[in-house]
Scaffold this motif. Structure first.
Motif, PDB file in Angstrom:
ATOM      1  N   ASP A   1      -3.959  14.661  -4.459  1.00 48.15           N
ATOM      2  CA  ASP A   1      -4.984  14.351  -3.470  1.00 48.15           C
ATOM      3  C   ASP A   1      -4.589  13.172  -2.576  1.00 48.15           C
ATOM      4  O   ASP A   1      -5.376  12.723  -1.750  1.00 48.15           O
ATOM      5  CB  ASP A   1      -6.286  14.004  -4.213  1.00 48.15           C
ATOM      6  N   ALA A   2      -3.359  12.704  -2.740  1.00 46.23           N
ATOM      7  CA  ALA A   2      -2.924  11.479  -2.048  1.00 46.23           C
ATOM      8  C   ALA A   2      -2.967  11.630  -0.528  1.00 46.23           C
ATOM      9  O   ALA A   2      -3.120  10.644   0.193  1.00 46.23           O
ATOM     10  CB  ALA A   2      -1.520  11.093  -2.503  1.00 46.23           C
ATOM     11  N   LYS A   3      -2.857  12.853  -0.048  1.00 48.76           N
ATOM     12  CA  LYS A   3      -2.873  13.063   1.412  1.00 48.76           C
ATOM     13  C   LYS A   3      -4.205  12.648   2.028  1.00 48.76           C
ATOM     14  O   LYS A   3      -4.280  12.350   3.217  1.00 48.76           O
ATOM     15  CB  LYS A   3      -2.543  14.515   1.768  1.00 48.76           C
ATOM     16  N   ASN A   4      -5.251  12.628   1.209  1.00 50.69           N
ATOM     17  CA  ASN A   4      -6.572  12.232   1.717  1.00 50.69           C
ATOM     18  C   ASN A   4      -6.859  10.741   1.566  1.00 50.69           C
ATOM     19  O   ASN A   4      -7.961  10.289   1.839  1.00 50.69           O
ATOM     20  CB  ASN A   4      -7.666  13.030   0.993  1.00 50.69           C
TER      21      ASN A   4
ATOM     22  N   SER B   1       2.614  14.741   0.412  1.00 46.86           N
ATOM     23  CA  SER B   1       3.992  14.306   0.646  1.00 46.86           C
ATOM     24  C   SER B   1       4.332  13.152  -0.278  1.00 46.86           C
ATOM     25  O   SER B   1       3.445  12.432  -0.744  1.00 46.86           O
ATOM     26  CB  SER B   1       4.153  13.870   2.101  1.00 46.86           C
ATOM     27  N   SER B   2       5.623  12.939  -0.523  1.00 44.92           N
ATOM     28  CA  SER B   2       6.003  11.851  -1.423  1.00 44.92           C
ATOM     29  C   SER B   2       5.605  10.494  -0.845  1.00 44.92           C
ATOM     30  O   SER B   2       5.219   9.591  -1.577  1.00 44.92           O
ATOM     31  CB  SER B   2       7.493  11.907  -1.752  1.00 44.92           C
ATOM     32  N   GLU B   3       5.643  10.357   0.480  1.00 39.83           N
ATOM     33  CA  GLU B   3       5.242   9.079   1.110  1.00 39.83           C
ATOM     34  C   GLU B   3       3.771   8.802   0.814  1.00 39.83           C
ATOM     35  O   GLU B   3       3.400   7.687   0.433  1.00 39.83           O
ATOM     36  CB  GLU B   3       5.446   9.102   2.634  1.00 39.83           C
ATOM     37  N   ASP B   4       2.938   9.812   1.010  1.00 44.72           N
ATOM     38  CA  ASP B   4       1.509   9.644   0.738  1.00 44.72           C
ATOM     39  C   ASP B   4       1.274   9.324  -0.742  1.00 44.72           C
ATOM     40  O   ASP B   4       0.451   8.473  -1.080  1.00 44.72           O
ATOM     41  CB  ASP B   4       0.730  10.919   1.108  1.00 44.72           C
ATOM     42  N   GLN B   5       2.008  10.010  -1.608  1.00 43.45           N
ATOM     43  CA  GLN B   5       1.833   9.778  -3.043  1.00 43.45           C
ATOM     44  C   GLN B   5       2.212   8.351  -3.427  1.00 43.45           C
ATOM     45  O   GLN B   5       1.506   7.702  -4.201  1.00 43.45           O
ATOM     46  CB  GLN B   5       2.686  10.769  -3.847  1.00 43.45           C
ATOM     47  N   LEU B   6       3.310   7.874  -2.889  1.00 40.54           N
ATOM     48  CA  LEU B   6       3.771   6.518  -3.222  1.00 40.54           C
ATOM     49  C   LEU B   6       2.761   5.462  -2.746  1.00 40.54           C
ATOM     50  O   LEU B   6       2.447   4.509  -3.461  1.00 40.54           O
ATOM     51  CB  LEU B   6       5.148   6.259  -2.589  1.00 40.54           C
ATOM     52  N   ARG B   7       2.256   5.666  -1.551  1.00 36.57           N
ATOM     53  CA  ARG B   7       1.285   4.745  -0.955  1.00 36.57           C
ATOM     54  C   ARG B   7       0.004   4.696  -1.800  1.00 36.57           C
ATOM     55  O   ARG B   7      -0.505   3.631  -2.134  1.00 36.57           O
ATOM     56  CB  ARG B   7       0.961   5.268   0.454  1.00 36.57           C
TER      57      ARG B   7
END
Ligand SMILES: [Zn+2]
Length: 260
Positions: free
Chosen positions: A66-69, A103-109
């Protein structure tokens, strides 16, 4: 027994939650930690915890799927939730590069923001990691000294991954994955290497129905009442008595989540 990971906010429990709770109690599962997987689901998890005091507790977090949100707004809502007394941990949070729904960027953030929040409120983290160990470790390592606790939920990794977590003084959550003769083969071997005071058990209901149930439940839905089947298998793999393991893992959960 304490089930440290149940997804009771799932639609699959809407109709008969009180029966599910009754069966859990009968089976000897006296406390459960309801997993928060999004801001909305975490609000629901907290509401559930408030309606079953001293029996249900909640985590508050945003799953990597759900990190994209993740937004400033979700950060603010989660920060408020994290301070609620019924919320006993931050998460589930982490990285999942298996399905890459975000995306991995969103997940990391999103993961790092939750680690920072856990440090701020001094509550432990409930971690999810799948196919992302390389990216996961540096972040966890960086924040671990300031975190009050960390549990890697539904551990299904390798010996090396397990050693990495133990070196960071993490606790390990084991699900019914271990009851699967084929998929769980490696885990059955690895559970022996988890120190007794770091081990906790979870059903991850309604998912991961244990394969050692005497008969398949309706719709193959898993529920907290099946926790004894997970404990039985873990105890067998460790050469321990199930009731001793049940007591030890419950005690670990009480201390880790500071349950009252
Ligand atoms: Zn998970």
């Amino acid at each position: 027994m304490i089930d440290i990971g149940v997804n009771l906010t799932s639609g699959r429990f809407h109709k008969d939650l009180s029966e599910v709770m009754g069966r859990a109690r009968e089976a000897g599962v006296h406390a459960q930690i309801v997993t928060g997987t999004s801001v909305h689901a975490s609000e629901e998890a907290l509401a559930l915890a408030q309606s079953y005091p001293n029996e249900l507790y909640a985590t508050a977090g945003v799953h990597p799927h759900d990190a994209k949100n993740w937004s400033e707004e979700s950060a603010a809502s989660l920060a408020a939730l994290a301070r609620e007394p019924g919320v006993v941990a931050l998460g589930e949070c982490g990285l999942d590069f298996n399905r890459n729904f975000s995306s991995s960027e969103d997940q990391l953030r999103c993961f790092e923001a939750q680690l920072i929040l856990a440090v701020e409120v001094q509550k432990p983290v409930f971690l999810h990691q799948r196919d992302a160990h390389e990216a996961f470790m540096p972040l966890l390592k960086h924040y671990r000294p300031q975190l009050v606790g960390a549990v890697v939920h539904c551990f299904t990794g390798t010996r090396e991954e397990l050693e990495d977590y133990l070196a960071l003084d993490c606790a390990v959550g084991v699900t019914g994955w271990v009851c699967d003769q084929r998929r769980g083969a490696e885990l059955r071997e690895l559970v022996k290497h988890i120190p007794a005071d770091r081990l906790m058990v979870e059903t991850d209901a309604p998912y991961l129905t244990p394969h050692n149930l005497p008969k398949k439940p309706k719709g193959n839905r898993n529920e907290p009442a099946f926790l004894p089947y997970v404990i039985e298998t873990v105890a067998e793999c460790r050469g321990e008595a199930p009731d001793a393991l049940a007591r030890q893992t419950a005690q670990n959960a009480r201390v880790f989540f500071q349950l009252t």
